[in-house]
Design an enzyme around this catalytic site. Structure first.
Site, PDB file in Angstrom:
ATOM      1  N   GLU A   1      57.562 -53.542  84.935  1.00 50.73           N
ATOM      2  CA  GLU A   1      57.399 -53.853  83.505  1.00 50.73           C
ATOM      3  C   GLU A   1      58.368 -54.955  83.089  1.00 50.73           C
ATOM      4  O   GLU A   1      58.124 -55.690  82.150  1.00 50.73           O
ATOM      5  CB  GLU A   1      57.597 -52.592  82.653  1.00 50.73           C
ATOM      6  CG  GLU A   1      59.004 -52.289  82.222  1.00 50.73           C
ATOM      7  CD  GLU A   1      59.919 -51.917  83.382  1.00 50.73           C
ATOM      8  OE1 GLU A   1      61.115 -52.211  83.299  1.00 50.73           O
ATOM      9  OE2 GLU A   1      59.430 -51.348  84.373  1.00 50.73           O
TER      10      GLU A   1
ATOM     11  N   HIS B   1      61.407 -52.627  88.798  1.00 51.01           N
ATOM     12  CA  HIS B   1      60.758 -52.352  87.521  1.00 51.01           C
ATOM     13  C   HIS B   1      59.696 -53.417  87.243  1.00 51.01           C
ATOM     14  O   HIS B   1      60.018 -54.499  86.746  1.00 51.01           O
ATOM     15  CB  HIS B   1      61.788 -52.379  86.386  1.00 51.01           C
ATOM     16  CG  HIS B   1      62.746 -51.227  86.388  1.00 51.01           C
ATOM     17  ND1 HIS B   1      63.215 -50.644  85.227  1.00 51.01           N
ATOM     18  CD2 HIS B   1      63.323 -50.545  87.402  1.00 51.01           C
ATOM     19  CE1 HIS B   1      64.041 -49.653  85.536  1.00 51.01           C
ATOM     20  NE2 HIS B   1      64.123 -49.584  86.851  1.00 51.01           N
TER      21      HIS B   1
ATOM     22  N   CYS C   1      60.954 -47.114  90.784  1.00 48.60           N
ATOM     23  CA  CYS C   1      62.383 -46.838  90.782  1.00 48.60           C
ATOM     24  C   CYS C   1      62.664 -45.410  91.249  1.00 48.60           C
ATOM     25  O   CYS C   1      62.489 -45.089  92.410  1.00 48.60           O
ATOM     26  CB  CYS C   1      62.967 -47.149  89.398  1.00 48.60           C
ATOM     27  SG  CYS C   1      64.772 -47.324  89.404  1.00 48.60           S
TER      28      CYS C   1
END
Length: 380
Positions: free
Chosen positions: A353, A351, A259
């Site tokens: 995650e 992202h 990001c």
């Protein structure tokens, strides 16, 4: 719940949307943006990347699964304000320990409900993200012109450096889980808890550092790798972080960024960045991995992007060798990843995650681990 007290969302172009107060009452100012995820509202609210933004949820019904401590992505809610169509009247989930409204009130987050969020979204898509304000309680009684003047006096997101507001004040370490393979220095520009957990799960001791550290501070740790996190603000206002990254790259330390960390790698390599009309926010953003031809559905939250050609191999303007765009958005061809061919460095704009999902891009943490292991092999 604030009940049926009136509230109004005011955009800087003069558009007004009257609804009901939701969460805390009062006044808040920020950049109006929309997030397209149908789930994961707690992860959105506690993502530090949303600092300074009034977030509108495009899903019409928000709050039905409540909130808990496990799904917090940081120590607090960061959004400047919150806009929903229809707040859930009840909480129904076995993991819930409180309601979303409880958290909004406790966090002092001024919100609004009961407005046509689809209409606001369509307007932002046409006119672009813009300064805005939510007014309720005594501030609702201000005149239209007073409210609009307050909105237009607010800070624009372009040129804002918000890293100091969201970064950890003190360094801390998350120990490796399982077999330790090394350590990673994480520059906290607004990192999410799940990111740290995924790095630790790959065998890294995760040293989380405040955003004001120097390259010397990083190199003194002798980390196996460097990681730049997600975060809010304009990458063009982060010259110090770019200089730090350039120095650590020249020292040969492997790098992974996500990001904001992707935008800062782009700047470190010599590319520019620019503000998107309304950004990418939500957990359903399609991205093409050029190396595999695979389409990943990704979690994103960014209003700025790297300015680089998505085809071909490019020579880094800053002298870091050959670079290629590894991923790009299938919605608007925005750069979604960079891969350095002459350095052990790569980044993605989304992202991986992916709390609260999807998990299509989780393999990138394995790729990072493999890159670090390969550099350790080369050194032996």
């Amino acid at each position: 719940m604030a009940g049926f007290e009136p509230a109004v969302l005011v955009l800087e172009d003069g558009k007004r949307y009257v609804g009901r107060a939701y969460g805390a009452t009062g006044r808040t100012l920020g950049e109006a943006v929309f997030a397209t995820g149908m789930t994961g509202y707690q992860e959105t609210l506690t993502d530090p990347s949303y600092a300074g933004q009034i977030v509108l949820m495009t899903a019409p019904h928000i709050g039905n699964t409540g909130t808990n401590d496990e799904d917090m992505e940081s120590r607090r809610i960061w959004v400047a304000g919150y806009v929903v169509r229809e707040p859930s009247r009840i909480v129904s989930n076995f993991r819930a320990t409180r309601s979303l409204d409880d958290d909004l009130v406790a966090g002092g987050v001024v919100g609004i409900s009961g407005i046509d969020t689809r209409a606001v979204t369509r307007h932002i898509r046409s006119a672009g993200a813009m300064r805005s304000g939510i007014f309720s309680g005594p501030d609702f009684e201000l005149s239209d012109s007073e409210q609009l003047d307050l909105v237009r006096s607010g800070a624009e997101m372009s040129g804002r450096n918000l890293s100091a507001e969201v970064s950890t004040p003190e360094p801390f370490t998350v120990p490796a889980v399982g077999d330790r393979i090394g350590s990673v220095a994480v520059l906290d520009l607004g990192v999410k808890a799940s990111t740290l957990a995924y790095l630790a799960a790959r065998g890294f001791d995760v040293h989380v550092l405040p955003q004001m550290v120097s390259a010397t501070d990083v190199l003194e740790l002798e980390p196996s790798a460097l990681f730049f996190s997600n975060g809010p603000g304009d990458p063009s206002a982060s010259d110090r972080h770019v200089a730090l990254l350039q120095e650590v790259l020249r020292a040969g330390v492997p790098y992974f960024g996500i990001c904001f960390g992707n935008q800062l790698l782009g700047r470190a390599l010599g590319f520019g960045t620019y503000k998107l009309p309304f950004g990418h926010r939500g957990i359903n953003q399609p991205v093409l991995d050029k190396s595999t031809g695979r389409v990943e559905i990704t979690s994103q939250n960014h209003g700025f992007a790297v300015d680089a050609p998505i085809e071909g191999i490019i020579e880094s303007p800053a002298g870091f060798g050959r670079v290629e765009v590894s991923h790009f958005s299938l919605n608007d061809n925005v750069v979604e990843g960079l891969n350095c061919l002459d350095l052990n460095a790569f980044s993605v704009q989304y992202h991986p995650e992916a709390a609260a999902g999807p998990h299509d891009a989780n393999y990138l943490f394995d790729r990072f681990r493999d890159m670090v292991l390969s550099t350790q092999g080369d050194a032996e």
